[in-house]
Design a protein around this motif. Structure first.
Motif, mmCIF file in Angstrom:
data_model
loop_
_atom_site.group_PDB
_atom_site.id
_atom_site.type_symbol
_atom_site.label_atom_id
_atom_site.label_comp_id
_atom_site.label_asym_id
_atom_site.label_seq_id
_atom_site.Cartn_x
_atom_site.Cartn_y
_atom_site.Cartn_z
ATOM 1 N N UNK A 1 12.517 10.297 80.168
ATOM 2 C CA UNK A 1 13.682 11.172 79.979
ATOM 3 C C UNK A 1 14.807 10.431 79.251
ATOM 4 N N UNK B 1 20.972 24.860 70.769
ATOM 5 C CA UNK B 1 19.829 25.776 70.848
ATOM 6 C C UNK B 1 18.529 25.012 71.084
ATOM 7 N N UNK B 2 18.329 23.935 70.342
ATOM 8 C CA UNK B 2 17.079 23.170 70.438
ATOM 9 C C UNK B 2 17.396 21.694 70.317
ATOM 10 N N UNK C 1 11.564 18.821 71.366
ATOM 11 C CA UNK C 1 11.246 18.399 72.726
ATOM 12 C C UNK C 1 11.778 19.417 73.728
ATOM 13 N N UNK C 2 11.160 19.402 74.894
ATOM 14 C CA UNK C 2 11.656 20.211 76.006
ATOM 15 C C UNK C 2 12.917 19.549 76.546
ATOM 16 N N UNK C 3 13.881 20.358 76.939
ATOM 17 C CA UNK C 3 15.075 19.774 77.553
ATOM 18 C C UNK C 3 15.728 20.780 78.477
ATOM 19 N N UNK C 4 16.584 20.275 79.359
ATOM 20 C CA UNK C 4 17.339 21.159 80.244
ATOM 21 C C UNK C 4 18.811 20.823 80.109
ATOM 22 N N UNK C 5 19.639 21.727 80.545
ATOM 23 C CA UNK C 5 21.094 21.539 80.457
ATOM 24 C C UNK C 5 21.662 22.219 79.236
ATOM 25 N N UNK C 6 22.981 22.379 79.227
ATOM 26 C CA UNK C 6 23.720 22.998 78.124
ATOM 27 C C UNK C 6 23.161 24.382 77.795
ATOM 28 N N UNK C 7 22.937 25.194 78.838
ATOM 29 C CA UNK C 7 22.420 26.549 78.607
ATOM 30 C C UNK C 7 23.487 27.452 77.994
ATOM 31 N N UNK D 1 19.073 16.840 79.359
ATOM 32 C CA UNK D 1 17.973 15.940 79.727
ATOM 33 C C UNK D 1 16.775 16.258 78.851
ATOM 34 N N UNK E 1 12.932 15.587 77.473
ATOM 35 C CA UNK E 1 11.642 15.026 77.874
ATOM 36 C C UNK E 1 11.084 14.234 76.704
ATOM 37 N N UNK F 1 22.134 23.164 66.703
ATOM 38 C CA UNK F 1 23.058 24.159 67.255
ATOM 39 C C UNK F 1 22.672 25.560 66.798
ATOM 40 N N UNK G 1 5.358 11.216 80.088
ATOM 41 C CA UNK G 1 6.004 12.332 80.773
ATOM 42 C C UNK G 1 5.225 12.596 82.046
ATOM 43 N N UNK H 1 11.677 20.085 85.086
ATOM 44 C CA UNK H 1 12.450 20.567 83.947
ATOM 45 C C UNK H 1 11.893 21.826 83.308
ATOM 46 N N UNK I 1 7.547 21.461 71.199
ATOM 47 C CA UNK I 1 7.867 22.880 71.206
ATOM 48 C C UNK I 1 9.324 23.113 71.490
ATOM 49 N N UNK J 1 12.560 24.673 73.560
ATOM 50 C CA UNK J 1 12.872 24.653 74.990
ATOM 51 C C UNK J 1 12.325 25.917 75.645
ATOM 52 N N UNK K 1 14.495 29.924 68.390
ATOM 53 C CA UNK K 1 15.232 30.566 69.478
ATOM 54 C C UNK K 1 16.682 30.092 69.525
ATOM 55 N N UNK K 2 17.594 31.038 69.311
ATOM 56 C CA UNK K 2 19.020 30.709 69.381
ATOM 57 C C UNK K 2 19.615 30.122 68.121
ATOM 58 N N UNK K 3 18.829 29.964 67.063
ATOM 59 C CA UNK K 3 19.340 29.362 65.834
ATOM 60 C C UNK K 3 19.340 30.398 64.708
#
Lengths: 402, 334
Positions: A67, A83-84, A92-98, A110, A112, A127, B10, B18, B32, B34, B85-87
């Motif tokens: 992480x 956004x990504x 990458x996969x991430x969490x937070x800043x929804x 965060x 991955x 963004x 991972x 997550x 990929x 999120x 997505x979102x962009x």
């Protein structure tokens, strides 16, 4: 005549209004005007033209296995939506800043990423408008967890680079006592030279840090504000001590007072130095070699000399000497802790500025002691001492670059 | 030596923490977007899965000499699309979709493409193929640049048989192409091609921050679209891909197929394959036809064999299924 009377009548009426109210009325009117302006949506100004300005500053980076965690702060005028996220050109996969991050708002994301120790990574946050905010991790290393062992290591580091060298430098006290007054002035000039170098060094380092971090809280201005605050605060404290001493009818002993101010100034500088060391260590940018510690020790030993020079003619107790040494050196430990655990570039820039301001104040205090019998401060011997001090700091400084 | 201690994979725990929706876990670690976010294809006005098998044959009529006249109407339009997505991306499009319509005709027909510029910038349509100079769709020749509100008609014979493309040719060229003004253009040979499940893939990318490098890569515009929802195909049935590379800012692109090899027909101008391979490399404007039959059921990846492009969106899955009892495929694998 009548007109004059009338004016006087008016004035007397004005005197009826309390002064505080006269002071408050403009404030109320300003608040009212601003409120109305905001409520009407800035009449006549219209929308701002151009694309939204997206600025995010990365305030901290934490690496744990698999992480990468970034804490970002919105520096810009507009809200930013992440956004990504990409790491080294891969989504990458991430969490937070929804949700969108508002002005001065802060979020932690965060990501991955199976990162490999010692390798470089570029994180790019994409963004909602397609802009990218990039952050470089030059060499990945696991962020030290704030456990007891880690804080112990930082304390040891602070001890090595701050407390011990300064204590060693103070051992010159017996030597300085023996040197004739003419030579003592040279030693004082040497001290001023050392301090001048430290002030410049701290300012530059503060400015460099300010350039890297979030600009939302002032950036480079923080360094100058820090310097001004420290200078004024120490000057104020100095004069307050003088007043107290005058009231208590204690004569002389300004040397001890000077030594204390120098110790505080150097202490603030070492807080910044500790901060830099702690941060570099936490981000993996610092190799804790013997060379580095030896370099810092040599560099900071000269600071001990600076503290004892003004008290050459006094007989301070060992307790007081130890106190002076601790005030000057121990902040390095505190700095290392803060730097490693909760580093914030804005705070660090401010502290470096404060260190510089404190040292300038000390220089101002020390300068009169350079005067020779003719009243000149920059006599050849003093200039020689000043240059030697700067040269000494420059040379030992080459051994350490954090 | 330090590899064992240094590599931090991972962990399943980290993934589970997550990715509560479990999607990332199911995909077992492909790059990929999120989890949770989805591109709104309806708002975009086009869906990569529909574009795959959408061939625009236009409207036909007989000319005095008995030949077929095939006509299309294309319009340029500024159209904001959700590229990830979102962009959001302020695209320039033909007929509000990227890639533009896949124009399809038969060798030797007369073609007329009416072009209306509803964009706020000048544009053209430049076709690859054989045609008179004034029909080339470049500035300074024939109708030249078509200003906003203007229109023209490009008219020429459908030659030669093969897989071609069209795109805008207005300066600055890179920008006009990268923003989305392009599409595939297929001319079927007189004798036709064997019956197959035909798919169109236009390889593209998007420079969303205008640094003349792409942030997103895809086949048919939306990154990972065929990862999130695989392309269903039938076992043993001939699959034919019309593959066009229009990617701007990168020198080359490629197509790689997992678990199979395909016959490759460069530019589709010959009915004889040049090669049996699983990877082809294409520069911008290069195209070719791919044909093969899946021998095994299951999921097979396809992607650029530049890993960077792959992990920035240009990857997908084929899902090979059995023919069901009706026209639907049975993809419930044992």
């Amino acid at each position: 005549m009548e007109a004059h009377e009338a004016t006087r009548g008016l004035e007397s009426k004005r005197e009826g209004i309390p002064a505080w109210l006269l002071g408050v009325i403009p404030l109320l009117l300003i608040a009212l005007a601003i409120g109305a302006f905001a409520a009407l949506g800035g009449p006549g100004l219209g929308e701002r033209t151009g694309a939204p300005i997206e600025e995010l500053a990365v305030e901290s980076t934490v690496l744990t296995p698999g992480v990468i965690e970034l804490t970002v702060r919105n520096d810009g005028p507009d809200a930013v939506t992440i956004a990504q996220a990409m790491v080294n050109d891969a989504f990458v996969q991430f969490s937070g800043a929804e949700r969108p991050i508002g002005r001065l708002g802060s979020e932690t994301v965060r990501l991955q990423q199976p990162w490999v120790e010692g390798e470089g990574y570029e994180v790019a946050l994409l963004t909602s408008t397609g802009g990218t905010i990039t952050h470089e991790i030059p060499a990945a290393a696991e962020t030290p967890i704030g456990d007891l062992g880690f804080f112990g290591l930082m304390a040891l580091l602070g001890l090595y680079v701050g407390v011990i060298p300064i204590a060693l430098g103070m051992l010159w006290l017996p030597f300085i006592r023996r040197v004739p007054p003419g030579w003592l002035r040279v030693v004082m000039a040497l001290t001023v030279g050392l301090l001048a170098f430290l002030a410049i060094d701290a300012t530059l380092e503060g400015l460099e840090l300010a350039g890297e971090g979030s600009q939302a809280f002032g950036g480079a201005a923080l360094v100058l504000i820090g310097a001004v605050i420290a200078f004024l605060a120490l000057t104020g404290v100095g004069h307050w001590l003088e007043d107290r001493r005058a009231r208590a009818k204690v004569s002389g002993a300004t040397g001890g007072h000077l030594a204390m101010l120098i110790a505080i100034g150097i202490g603030m500088h070492n807080l910044g130095e500790g901060l830099a060391i702690g941060t570099s260590y936490a981000t993996g940018a610092l190799a804790l070699g013997a060379f580095l510690v030896v370099g810092f020790a040599l560099h900071n030993t000269t600071e001990g000399l600076a503290i004892v020079a003004p008290i050459a003619n006094l007989k301070p107790s060992p307790k007081r000497l130890a106190l002076l040494g601790l005030i000057a050196g121990a902040p390095a430990i505190l700095g290392a802790w803060i730097g490693a655990a909760a580093f914030n570039t804005s705070l660090a820039a401010f502290l470096f500025g404060a260190g510089a301001g404190a040292i300038v104040q000390v220089i101002v205090q020390l300068f009169p002691t350079l005067r020779d019998s003719a009243g000149r401060a920059l006599h050849p011997a003093a200039v020689g001492g000043l240059l030697a001090g700067i040269a000494l700091m420059f040379t030992t400084g080459l051994l350490v670059s954090v | 030596v330090a590899l064992h201690n240094g590599v931090h994979g991972r962990t399943p725990e980290a993934l589970a923490a997550d990715a509560p929706h479990g999607k990332a876990h199911d995909e077992g670690g492909h790059a990929g977007f999120r989890t949770g976010g989805k591109v709104d294809h309806r708002a975009n006005g086009f869906d990569p899965h529909e574009i795959l098998r959408d061939f625009d044959w236009g409207k036909t009529s007989k000319m005095a000499d008995g030949r077929v006249l095939r006509e299309w109407e294309l319009y340029a339009a500024d159209h904001e699309i959700e590229v990830a997505p979102g962009v959001k991306f302020a695209a320039w499009t033909y007929n509000q979709r990227i890639p533009g319509p896949t124009l399809r005709a038969r060798e030797g027909e007369r073609l007329r493409i009416t072009f209306i510029n509803r964009s706020s910038h000048p544009h053209t349509i430049h076709f690859h193929g054989i045609h008179p100079a004034e029909m080339d769709g470049v500035p300074g020749l024939g109708a030249g640049e078509i200003p906003p509100g203007g229109n023209t008609a490009y008219e020429f014979d459908a030659l030669p048989a093969g897989l071609h493309l069209y795109h805008c040719h207005v300066r600055p060229l890179a920008e006009h192409i990268a923003k989305g003004l392009y599409g595939a253009f297929i001319i079927d040979p007189k004798e036709g091609r064997p019956e197959a499940d035909e798919l169109v893939m236009v390889l593209n990318g998007f420079d969303t921050n205008f640094d003349r490098a792409n942030e997103l890569y895809a086949a048919n515009t939306i990154p990972f679209a065929y990862m999130d929802k695989p392309i269903k195909v039938e076992r043993d049935k001939l699959v034919r891909i019309y593959l066009v590379n229009i990617l701007e800012y990168d020198l080359i692109n490629s197509f790689h197929l997992h678990g199979n090899l395909f016959d490759y027909f460069p530019t589709g101008t010959s009915l004889k394959p040049s090669e049996l391979t699983d990877t082809v490399m294409l520069c911008q404007g290069q195209r070719g036809i791919l044909e093969w039959r899946f021998a095994h059921l299951g999921r097979f990846m396809f992607h650029a064999h530049q890993s960077e492009f792959t992990e920035l969106g240009w990857q997908g899955f084929f899902e090979v299924c059995e023919p069901g009892t009706d026209v639907r495929l049975n993809c419930e694998l044992p």
